[in-house]
Scaffold this motif. Structure first.
Motif, PDB file in Angstrom:
ATOM      1  N   GLY A  85       0.863  -1.177   0.000  1.00 57.18           N
ATOM      2  CA  GLY A  85       0.000   0.000   0.000  1.00 57.18           C
ATOM      3  C   GLY A  85       0.897   1.223   0.000  1.00 57.18           C
ATOM      4  N   SER A  86       0.332   2.381  -0.412  1.00 55.74           N
ATOM      5  CA  SER A  86       1.200   3.572  -0.366  1.00 55.74           C
ATOM      6  C   SER A  86       1.440   4.018   1.072  1.00 55.74           C
ATOM      7  N   LEU A  87       0.612   3.535   2.010  1.00 54.25           N
ATOM      8  CA  LEU A  87       0.868   3.825   3.434  1.00 54.25           C
ATOM      9  C   LEU A  87       2.281   3.395   3.815  1.00 54.25           C
ATOM     10  N   VAL A 184       4.555  14.146  -3.480  1.00 54.35           N
ATOM     11  CA  VAL A 184       3.264  14.383  -4.125  1.00 54.35           C
ATOM     12  C   VAL A 184       2.533  13.045  -4.139  1.00 54.35           C
ATOM     13  N   ASP A 185       1.496  12.945  -3.317  1.00 48.78           N
ATOM     14  CA  ASP A 185       0.751  11.691  -3.178  1.00 48.78           C
ATOM     15  C   ASP A 185      -0.434  11.734  -4.146  1.00 48.78           C
ATOM     16  N   GLU A 186      -0.346  10.926  -5.197  1.00 51.72           N
ATOM     17  CA  GLU A 186      -1.412  10.897  -6.207  1.00 51.72           C
ATOM     18  C   GLU A 186      -2.244   9.621  -6.081  1.00 51.72           C
ATOM     19  N   ARG A 212       1.687   6.638  -6.000  1.00 52.75           N
ATOM     20  CA  ARG A 212       0.378   6.196  -6.513  1.00 52.75           C
ATOM     21  C   ARG A 212      -0.027   4.898  -5.807  1.00 52.75           C
ATOM     22  N   THR A 213      -1.244   4.452  -6.052  1.00 51.12           N
ATOM     23  CA  THR A 213      -1.715   3.232  -5.386  1.00 51.12           C
ATOM     24  C   THR A 213      -2.638   2.427  -6.296  1.00 51.12           C
ATOM     25  N   PHE A 214      -2.747   1.143  -5.986  1.00 53.32           N
ATOM     26  CA  PHE A 214      -3.702   0.279  -6.684  1.00 53.32           C
ATOM     27  C   PHE A 214      -5.024   0.199  -5.909  1.00 53.32           C
ATOM     28  N   SER A 215      -5.113   0.938  -4.805  1.00 47.14           N
ATOM     29  CA  SER A 215      -6.278   0.788  -3.922  1.00 47.14           C
ATOM     30  C   SER A 215      -7.523   1.525  -4.405  1.00 47.14           C
ATOM     31  N   LYS A 216      -7.370   2.467  -5.331  1.00 46.14           N
ATOM     32  CA  LYS A 216      -8.515   3.310  -5.691  1.00 46.14           C
ATOM     33  C   LYS A 216      -9.022   2.958  -7.091  1.00 46.14           C
TER      34      LYS A 216
END
Ligand SMILES: Cc1ncc(COP(=O)(O)O)c(C=O)c1O
Length: 360
Positions: A85-87, A184-186, A212-216
């Protein structure tokens, strides 16, 4: 008796969504900005196939996933780091670049985990005011302190949903001291990629990271895969504090398959945008105010903290969960994730009833 480090003892646990529906009510969760659509069938198939080799450790270099991302975005695979996760990546960045002598700065309505990451690193967390729940570059620059080590900006923001143009991010970078890391959190970037403002080239400055993330948009929150583009010197330091086997093999393989099924993700973004607009219109017609949003959620302005708390109680009593935003200094708001039309219409009906009952 063992004792935690004092800065950990001072922390409160990260506030996750409370999703306990009253007895007899079916839970409708519009609270975690999850996708309304499951992952690409190709990603699910690839993950299922990968389960058969789960006696092996995962690829610690995420090679295939990095290659897929590199091909899609035309970026250098060597600059990509992947996180649980990006967390995970936000936490690592805070650990490496902030601490008791290096503070973290973010907009006042920023994603609350930036503050948690700063606290975990025993760093002071400073905030800059926003303008109409939108990041203000001038306020951020005016809030920089001699000991500022990192500036976190989510663009688009969560829970605000608003975004600033790339030209503003470039102005922010140019106005910051070179020794300050700009992150920059996208996380919601895919929902506004059609605007043609990709920020990956900003890492060329050497002191900027794009996450970036795969969560959204990819609908893969349960797989726990985030990624970012890092300048080499920063990537090298971040890798030192990472769990070396941070992403399960099945999740890496699924994420790579999802990247290669770009059409599916783009379709999800289009469906989300259409439902977002329907919900925004429904809310406006019912007399509610929302902020502009470039994401898969809407932020409702209920007018006062009391009204927001009262509306939240009413929704919860019916099993419908939006997300109160006191933690982001927006106690007069509730955030509604774009879900199915049925789920959102149910929420709007309950809110309308709440209004008619003359609440709070
Ligand atoms: C702005 C922002 N950054 C990061 C995250 C964390 O995402 P992930 O699931 O990749 O850890 C979220 C999740 O809601 C978010 O809104």
């Amino acid at each position: 008796m063992t004792r935690p480090h004092p800065h950990i003892a001072r922390m409160s646990p990260y506030a996750l969504a409370d999703l306990s529906a009253p007895e007899g009510k079916t839970l409708i969760s519009l609270s975690q900005n999850e996708s309304l659509r499951p992952p690409s069938p190709k990603a699910i198939g690839a993950a299922a196939h990968a389960m058969g080799t789960s006696m092996l450790y995962p690829d610690p270099d995420w090679t295939d996933l990095r290659n897929a991302l590199s091909d899609l975005h035309g970026i250098d695979a060597d600059g990509i780091l992947c996180g649980n996760g990006s967390l995970d990546l936000i936490g690592c960045l805070a650990r490496v670049f902030s601490g008791p002598d290096r503070a973290v700065l973010a907009p006042v309505h920023a994603y609350p985990f930036f503050q948690t990451a700063a606290r975990m690193a025993d760093a002071r967390f400073d905030t800059a005011r926003e303008m109409d729940v939108t990041v203000s570059v001038d306020a951020l620059l005016a809030s920089v302190q001699p000991d500022t080590g990192i500036v976190f900006v989510a663009n688009p923001g969560n829970p605000t949903g608003t975004r600033i143009p790339k030209s503003d991010l470039i102005r922010l970078r140019q106005g910051l001291r070179p020794d300050i890391l700009l992150v920059v959190d996208e996380a919601y970037g895919e929902f506004s990629d059609h605007l043609g403002e990709m920020c990956f080239d900003m890492i060329a400055a050497g002191n900027t990271v794009v996450l970036r993330t795969f969560s959204k948009a990819y609908g893969m929150a349960g797989f726990r895969v985030g990624w970012g583009l890092f300048p080499p010197v920063i990537a090298e330091e971040v890798r030192k504090v990472m769990n070396p086997n941070n992403i399960p093999a099945s999740a890496q393989i699924a994420a790579a398959a999802a990247v290669r099924d770009d059409a599916y993700m783009r379709e999800t973004c289009e469906m989300t945008a259409a439902l977002h607009d329907q919900a925004a219109t429904g809310l406006r017609d019912a007399g509610f105010t929302t902020y502009p949003s470039f994401t898969n959620f809407l932020l409702l302005n209920l007018g006062s903290p009391e009204a927001a708390a009262s509306a939240d109680r009413k929704l919860r009593s019916e099993g419908v969960f939006l997300r109160p935003q006191g933690g982001a200094s927006l106690p007069h708001t509730l955030r509604m994730t774009v879900g199915s039309l049925d789920a959102m219409n149910t929420a709007i009906e309950i809110l309308t009833q709440w209004k008619q009952e003359g609440q709070p």
